[in-house]
Design a protein around this motif. Structure first.
Motif, PDB file in Angstrom:
ATOM      1  N   THR A  54      98.138  16.281  49.843  1.00 40.06           N
ATOM      2  CA  THR A  54      98.265  16.463  48.405  1.00 40.06           C
ATOM      3  C   THR A  54      98.743  17.877  48.109  1.00 40.06           C
ATOM      4  N   THR A  55      98.879  18.193  46.826  1.00 41.37           N
ATOM      5  CA  THR A  55      99.361  19.507  46.399  1.00 41.37           C
ATOM      6  C   THR A  55      98.449  20.047  45.303  1.00 41.37           C
ATOM      7  N   PRO A  56      98.496  21.357  45.039  1.00 46.94           N
ATOM      8  CA  PRO A  56      97.682  21.917  43.958  1.00 46.94           C
ATOM      9  C   PRO A  56      98.017  21.340  42.590  1.00 46.94           C
ATOM     10  N   LEU A  57      99.240  20.893  42.402  1.00 48.22           N
ATOM     11  CA  LEU A  57      99.596  20.309  41.108  1.00 48.22           C
ATOM     12  C   LEU A  57      98.976  18.929  40.925  1.00 48.22           C
ATOM     13  N   ARG A  58      98.893  18.172  42.003  1.00 46.26           N
ATOM     14  CA  ARG A  58      98.320  16.830  41.917  1.00 46.26           C
ATOM     15  C   ARG A  58      96.797  16.858  41.874  1.00 46.26           C
ATOM     16  N   SER A  59      96.195  17.815  42.540  1.00 49.08           N
ATOM     17  CA  SER A  59      94.736  17.892  42.582  1.00 49.08           C
ATOM     18  C   SER A  59      94.309  19.361  42.565  1.00 49.08           C
ATOM     19  N   SER A  61      92.470  22.612  42.782  1.00 49.86           N
ATOM     20  CA  SER A  61      91.188  22.930  43.405  1.00 49.86           C
ATOM     21  C   SER A  61      91.316  24.269  44.110  1.00 49.86           C
ATOM     22  N   LEU A  62      90.269  25.071  44.044  1.00 47.32           N
ATOM     23  CA  LEU A  62      90.310  26.352  44.751  1.00 47.32           C
ATOM     24  C   LEU A  62      90.359  26.155  46.262  1.00 47.32           C
ATOM     25  N   PHE A  63      90.030  24.935  46.742  1.00 47.49           N
ATOM     26  CA  PHE A  63      90.037  24.687  48.182  1.00 47.49           C
ATOM     27  C   PHE A  63      91.452  24.591  48.749  1.00 47.49           C
ATOM     28  N   HIS A  64      92.481  24.539  47.873  1.00 44.87           N
ATOM     29  CA  HIS A  64      93.845  24.636  48.385  1.00 44.87           C
ATOM     30  C   HIS A  64      94.094  26.027  48.974  1.00 44.87           C
ATOM     31  N   TRP A  65      93.402  27.012  48.458  1.00 46.70           N
ATOM     32  CA  TRP A  65      93.528  28.366  48.987  1.00 46.70           C
ATOM     33  C   TRP A  65      92.901  28.460  50.371  1.00 46.70           C
ATOM     34  N   ARG A  66      91.729  27.831  50.523  1.00 41.49           N
ATOM     35  CA  ARG A  66      91.037  27.877  51.813  1.00 41.49           C
ATOM     36  C   ARG A  66      89.908  26.860  51.779  1.00 41.49           C
ATOM     37  N   TYR A  67      89.677  26.191  52.914  1.00 40.87           N
ATOM     38  CA  TYR A  67      88.536  25.292  52.972  1.00 40.87           C
ATOM     39  C   TYR A  67      87.713  25.562  54.225  1.00 40.87           C
ATOM     40  N   GLY A 108      85.309  24.768  36.194  1.00 41.07           N
ATOM     41  CA  GLY A 108      86.308  24.954  37.236  1.00 41.07           C
ATOM     42  C   GLY A 108      85.761  24.687  38.628  1.00 41.07           C
ATOM     43  N   LEU A 109      84.516  25.080  38.884  1.00 33.17           N
ATOM     44  CA  LEU A 109      83.911  24.825  40.188  1.00 33.17           C
ATOM     45  C   LEU A 109      83.752  23.328  40.429  1.00 33.17           C
ATOM     46  N   TYR A 110      83.295  22.609  39.400  1.00 34.06           N
ATOM     47  CA  TYR A 110      83.108  21.174  39.615  1.00 34.06           C
ATOM     48  C   TYR A 110      84.445  20.437  39.695  1.00 34.06           C
ATOM     49  N   LEU A 111      85.435  20.896  38.941  1.00 37.63           N
ATOM     50  CA  LEU A 111      86.776  20.317  39.054  1.00 37.63           C
ATOM     51  C   LEU A 111      87.296  20.471  40.482  1.00 37.63           C
ATOM     52  N   SER A 112      87.054  21.617  41.091  1.00 39.83           N
ATOM     53  CA  SER A 112      87.507  21.847  42.466  1.00 39.83           C
ATOM     54  C   SER A 112      86.870  20.866  43.436  1.00 39.83           C
ATOM     55  N   ILE A 113      85.612  20.495  43.179  1.00 45.55           N
ATOM     56  CA  ILE A 113      84.928  19.533  44.048  1.00 45.55           C
ATOM     57  C   ILE A 113      85.460  18.120  43.821  1.00 45.55           C
ATOM     58  N   VAL A 114      85.554  17.708  42.561  1.00 43.57           N
ATOM     59  CA  VAL A 114      85.984  16.345  42.248  1.00 43.57           C
ATOM     60  C   VAL A 114      87.387  16.085  42.784  1.00 43.57           C
ATOM     61  N   ASN A 115      88.269  17.065  42.678  1.00 41.55           N
ATOM     62  CA  ASN A 115      89.664  16.844  43.053  1.00 41.55           C
ATOM     63  C   ASN A 115      89.910  16.821  44.552  1.00 41.55           C
ATOM     64  N   VAL A 116      88.880  17.078  45.348  1.00 44.27           N
ATOM     65  CA  VAL A 116      89.005  16.873  46.799  1.00 44.27           C
ATOM     66  C   VAL A 116      87.993  15.834  47.288  1.00 44.27           C
ATOM     67  N   GLY A 117      87.247  15.230  46.371  1.00 43.62           N
ATOM     68  CA  GLY A 117      86.188  14.291  46.752  1.00 43.62           C
ATOM     69  C   GLY A 117      86.672  12.915  47.133  1.00 43.62           C
ATOM     70  N   GLN A 118      87.941  12.590  46.805  1.00 45.87           N
ATOM     71  CA  GLN A 118      88.550  11.311  47.173  1.00 45.87           C
ATOM     72  C   GLN A 118      87.722  10.130  46.643  1.00 45.87           C
ATOM     73  N   THR A 119      87.579   9.086  47.409  1.00 44.30           N
ATOM     74  CA  THR A 119      86.939   7.879  46.889  1.00 44.30           C
ATOM     75  C   THR A 119      85.460   8.093  46.582  1.00 44.30           C
TER      76      THR A 119
END
Length: 469
Positions: A54-59, A61-67, A108-119
């Motif tokens: 995925t990409t930062p535009l599609r999801s 999340s701060l985790f695009h920077w680092r996970y 913003g913190l919860y958005l970052s979690i939801v957008n990498v949480g998948q199903t």
């Protein structure tokens, strides 16, 4: 600036903000305690693998920077602490701009979690928490009286939650129009609670009354949210009463409690507490609230079209920030309940005499003698997905295999999601899954056996597998 504020709703804002902060705390706690097995680096659906697709535009999340699992844990526990502080009143102890920044950080913190949480995070109440949390950023604190425009946006959100759920029912399963859906729902809902058996055993005429009352509250009462007080407060009170009925009858994570919190923002309690006059709000704050209102009105086109469509979707987000969404639930009600029972054995070669031991889940039905537990507003994500997996293997295609693999490996993080591990000393050699048909026991069966459920085997769901397979 009388047009901008509603000082009589000061207590309603306080109740709303404190209640929302508590639910944020529960959501972050759910993420912190479950993520390693579900989406961690060694989880069933690892975040790093998802980020490569995925990409930062599609999801966003701060985790695009680092996970890393450590960073995810830091984000989740930071959310818990921040939400607890806001629930305790920290937002009213700081200047207006700081309070808004704290609410925005929480969102913003919860958005970052939801957008990498998948199903695992594909539930309507995730979007509802984010949309509500974004509006809360602009609701202000003790420095200003509650802004009327934001309060109206909260009512518009509550209207979409209730009216959308009502429409999808009346358009969907015929049993809603015949008033018979609740003869089945309490038994077949995703995660029954400790009182669900008793609700199911209510007389059929009362189930019809339940269904009729649901239609009135979801299709008629929401229109009254936009009329003057005290009618709007009465409408909100009816919604709160209905949601409390749902809280008693099942486990729906924080959906019901969040709806209650939204309805609380409508209540005019000034007769009990008095009004709280404040100086005119700063111009920059007025500009931000007006801009928010314009944004929500523009973004509402998708939800409105969905409400008017014959092909209405139940839960849908129209942008990756989950700003203005559409909601609805139980357009179809199951008539039977199937459950996946997962078992393991230490036998190197399973045969007719093999002893299979059953894994126990925290929330979903398993042992027929076990009374369902109350977990909401806490969200048991694995248990909910197991309900979907029983409906169709397609719902579990991505994660069920990795789940079984982790049972065979004795993965501690996965086992922490379960209520009972029948192999405490060493993992099993083989694991299998079988599909059972469950139904609530009758009064006579309960007295005779002590079992809340009756079940019968339908078929094999997963044949015995071992780790090397």
């Amino acid at each position: 600036m009388e047009w901008f504020t509603a000082p009589e709703l000061w207590p309603a804002r306080t109740v709303f903000q404190r209640g929302l902060a508590v639910l944020y705390c529960v959501a972050f706690l759910s993420a912190a305690l479950q993520f390693r097995a579900l989406i961690g680096e060694r989880g069933m659906l690892p975040v790093p693998a998802y980020l490569r697709r995925t990409t930062p535009l599609r999801s966003p999340s701060l985790f695009h920077w680092r996970y890393s699992d450590r960073l995810f844990a830091t984000v989740a526990w930071t959310g818990v602490v921040l939400a607890a502080a806001l629930a305790a009143g920290a937002g009213d102890a700081v200047p207006l701009a700081v309070a808004m920044a704290l609410w925005l950080l929480l969102w913003g913190l919860y958005l970052s979690i939801v957008n990498v949480g998948q199903t695992w995070y594909g539930f309507g109440w995730e979007s509802l928490l984010l949309e509500t949390g974004f509006l809360a950023v602009f609701l202000g604190n003790d420095d200003v009286a509650p802004p009327l425009l934001v309060l109206l946006l909260l009512r518009w959100l509550l209207f979409r939650v209730e009216f959308g759920a009502g429409l999808i029912k009346i358009r969907g399963d015929a049993c809603w129009r015949k008033l018979t859906c609740l003869c089945h729902h309490h038994e077949t809902q995703p995660m029954p609670g400790p009182l669900s058996w008793f609700f199911h055993r209510l007389p059929r005429p009362l189930h019809r009354v339940e269904a009729a009352a649901n239609h009135v509250v979801q299709l008629g009462v929401p229109l009254l949210l936009f009329v003057p007080q005290p009618v709007a407060s009465i409408a909100a009170g009816l919604m709160i009463a209905t949601q409390l009925w749902l809280v008693l009858s099942g486990n729906f994570a924080w959906l019901n409690w969040l709806t209650i919190v939204l309805a609380a923002s409508v209540l005019d309690l000034s007769a009990l507490t008095g009004e709280h006059p404040r100086p005119d709000p700063p111009l920059w704050y007025v500009v931000l609230v007006v801009a928010l209102t314009a944004l929500v009105l523009v973004r509402s086109r998708g939800p409105v079209r969905n409400l008017l469509s014959r092909d209405q979707a139940m839960n849908r987000s129209y942008d990756p920030f989950h700003l203005v969404n559409t909601y609805g639930a139980f357009g179809t009600v199951g008539r039977v309940r199937d459950e996946i029972v997962v078992e393991g054995t230490s036998d190197p070669v399973p045969g007719p005499d093999t002893e299979w031991r059953e894994y126990g889940f925290k929330g979903k039905p398993g042992d027929p003698r076990r009374l369902p537990r109350q977990f909401a507003p806490y969200h048991l994500r694995l248990d909910w997905l197991m309900w979907f997996a029983a409906l169709s293997p397609g719902y579990a295609r991505e994660w069920f295999g990795p789940f079984v693999e982790r049972l065979l490996a004795g993965d501690r993080d996965t086992l922490r999601l379960l209520a009972h591990n029948p192999f405490p000393d060493a993992p099993p050699v083989h694991v299998r899954a079988r599909l059972y048909r469950y139904r609530f026991s009758t009064w006579r069966e309960l007295r005779a056996t002590g079992a809340w459920w009756q079940r019968r085997l339908l078929r094999e769901y997963l044949p015995p597998v071992r780790l090397r397979d």
